[in-house]
Design a protein around this motif. Structure first.
Motif, mmCIF file in Angstrom:
data_model
loop_
_atom_site.group_PDB
_atom_site.id
_atom_site.type_symbol
_atom_site.label_atom_id
_atom_site.label_comp_id
_atom_site.label_asym_id
_atom_site.label_seq_id
_atom_site.Cartn_x
_atom_site.Cartn_y
_atom_site.Cartn_z
ATOM 1 N N GLU A 73 91.604 60.873 -21.797
ATOM 2 C CA GLU A 73 91.097 61.240 -23.153
ATOM 3 C C GLU A 73 92.208 61.502 -24.037
ATOM 4 O O GLU A 73 93.052 62.834 -24.020
ATOM 5 C CB GLU A 73 90.138 62.143 -22.968
ATOM 6 C CG GLU A 73 89.070 62.162 -21.916
ATOM 7 C CD GLU A 73 87.947 60.728 -22.637
ATOM 8 O OE1 GLU A 73 87.844 60.274 -23.326
ATOM 9 O OE2 GLU A 73 87.442 59.786 -21.895
ATOM 10 N N LEU A 74 92.235 60.812 -24.549
ATOM 11 C CA LEU A 74 93.699 61.174 -25.893
ATOM 12 C C LEU A 74 93.393 62.960 -26.985
ATOM 13 O O LEU A 74 94.338 63.560 -27.275
ATOM 14 C CB LEU A 74 93.340 60.598 -27.028
ATOM 15 C CG LEU A 74 94.906 58.955 -26.870
ATOM 16 C CD1 LEU A 74 94.510 58.170 -28.041
ATOM 17 C CD2 LEU A 74 95.880 59.212 -25.893
ATOM 18 N N GLU A 75 91.769 63.221 -26.571
ATOM 19 C CA GLU A 75 91.732 63.961 -27.498
ATOM 20 C C GLU A 75 91.620 66.044 -26.558
ATOM 21 O O GLU A 75 92.372 66.361 -27.100
ATOM 22 C CB GLU A 75 89.866 64.338 -27.971
ATOM 23 C CG GLU A 75 90.325 65.584 -29.018
ATOM 24 C CD GLU A 75 88.493 64.845 -29.693
ATOM 25 O OE1 GLU A 75 88.586 65.503 -30.437
ATOM 26 O OE2 GLU A 75 87.622 64.418 -29.553
ATOM 27 N N SER A 76 91.337 65.743 -25.486
ATOM 28 C CA SER A 76 91.581 66.688 -24.189
ATOM 29 C C SER A 76 92.830 66.288 -23.315
ATOM 30 O O SER A 76 93.459 67.299 -22.960
ATOM 31 C CB SER A 76 90.520 66.397 -23.408
ATOM 32 O OG SER A 76 89.892 65.475 -23.193
ATOM 33 N N GLY A 77 93.169 65.585 -23.075
ATOM 34 C CA GLY A 77 94.115 65.055 -22.125
ATOM 35 C C GLY A 77 93.496 65.088 -21.043
ATOM 36 O O GLY A 77 94.658 64.943 -19.736
ATOM 37 N N SER A 78 92.044 65.289 -20.810
ATOM 38 C CA SER A 78 92.421 64.796 -19.479
ATOM 39 C C SER A 78 91.416 63.291 -18.789
ATOM 40 O O SER A 78 91.496 62.342 -19.578
ATOM 41 C CB SER A 78 90.310 65.372 -19.059
ATOM 42 O OG SER A 78 90.410 66.949 -19.351
ATOM 43 N N ALA A 79 91.601 63.163 -17.325
ATOM 44 C CA ALA A 79 92.179 61.227 -16.766
ATOM 45 C C ALA A 79 89.752 61.474 -16.879
ATOM 46 O O ALA A 79 89.142 62.160 -16.781
ATOM 47 C CB ALA A 79 92.685 61.490 -15.966
ATOM 48 N N ALA A 80 90.175 60.450 -16.905
ATOM 49 C CA ALA A 80 88.549 59.853 -17.215
ATOM 50 C C ALA A 80 88.653 59.727 -15.934
ATOM 51 O O ALA A 80 89.260 59.481 -14.883
ATOM 52 C CB ALA A 80 88.703 58.574 -17.516
ATOM 53 N N ALA A 81 86.858 59.324 -15.552
ATOM 54 C CA ALA A 81 86.876 59.206 -14.066
ATOM 55 C C ALA A 81 86.936 58.336 -13.144
ATOM 56 O O ALA A 81 86.534 57.514 -14.161
ATOM 57 C CB ALA A 81 84.537 59.759 -13.824
ATOM 58 N N PRO A 82 87.020 57.809 -12.255
ATOM 59 C CA PRO A 82 87.306 58.686 -11.050
ATOM 60 C C PRO A 82 88.399 59.217 -11.283
ATOM 61 O O PRO A 82 88.261 60.576 -9.969
ATOM 62 C CB PRO A 82 86.721 58.034 -9.794
ATOM 63 C CG PRO A 82 87.767 56.572 -10.604
ATOM 64 C CD PRO A 82 87.263 56.605 -11.899
ATOM 65 N N ASP A 83 89.462 59.299 -11.985
ATOM 66 C CA ASP A 83 90.425 60.491 -11.610
ATOM 67 C C ASP A 83 90.417 61.895 -11.937
ATOM 68 O O ASP A 83 89.484 61.720 -12.932
ATOM 69 C CB ASP A 83 91.558 59.695 -12.193
ATOM 70 C CG ASP A 83 91.953 57.842 -11.553
ATOM 71 O OD1 ASP A 83 91.955 57.921 -11.094
ATOM 72 O OD2 ASP A 83 92.299 57.087 -12.296
ATOM 73 N N VAL A 84 91.497 62.413 -11.347
ATOM 74 C CA VAL A 84 91.257 63.941 -12.035
ATOM 75 C C VAL A 84 92.355 64.445 -12.106
ATOM 76 O O VAL A 84 92.949 64.091 -11.752
ATOM 77 C CB VAL A 84 90.865 64.620 -10.341
ATOM 78 C CG1 VAL A 84 90.052 65.834 -11.254
ATOM 79 C CG2 VAL A 84 89.075 63.821 -10.697
ATOM 80 N N GLY A 85 92.418 65.005 -12.957
ATOM 81 C CA GLY A 85 93.718 65.857 -13.810
ATOM 82 C C GLY A 85 93.812 66.395 -15.174
ATOM 83 O O GLY A 85 92.950 65.141 -15.990
ATOM 84 N N CYS A 86 94.973 66.725 -15.795
ATOM 85 C CA CYS A 86 95.374 66.251 -17.461
ATOM 86 C C CYS A 86 96.324 66.666 -17.562
ATOM 87 O O CYS A 86 97.312 67.631 -16.830
ATOM 88 C CB CYS A 86 93.919 67.546 -17.882
ATOM 89 S SG CYS A 86 94.479 69.397 -17.487
#
Length: 109
Positions: A73-86
């Motif tokens: 996600e460009l706004e938060s840096g969070s990985a989209a499911a199913p991946d996890v991390g940021c």
């Protein structure tokens, strides 16, 4: 949170669906522009294997890492499911055509 804004260029310096890299003391920061002319900034390092996000594909408000297709996600840096991390995201603002960046992350991973 006190932000020190630095001018990093003009909106036209970044192609739509593209990016540019800014070097900082903490490492490279990728500046992205989507098709709606929204501007985002993430550390230029995928949380999976460290891939250069600036070389990824921008789609909507997401970027896909060029190495292993992780979507962030460009706004938060969070990985989209199913991946996890940021990866850390940085505040950006556009005033007129000028782009300003804060070197203080808005998200901390």
């Amino acid at each position: 949170m006190s932000e020190n804004w630095i001018e990093i260029g003009q909106l036209g310096d970044i192609p739509q669906l593209g990016s540019r890299v800014v070097k900082s003391p903490e490492g490279e920061i990728a500046i992205f522009r989507n098709s709606d002319d929204e501007v985002f900034a993430l550390r230029n390092k995928c949380p999976h294997k460290g891939g250069p996000l600036s070389e990824g594909i921008v789609s909507g408000r997401r970027v896909t890492c060029p190495l292993h297709n992780w979507v962030l996600e460009l706004e938060s840096g969070s990985a989209a499911a199913p991946d996890v991390g940021c990866t850390p995201a940085y505040p950006v603002k556009v005033e007129g055509d000028a782009i300003f960046l804060s070197l203080q992350p808005s998200t901390d991973c």
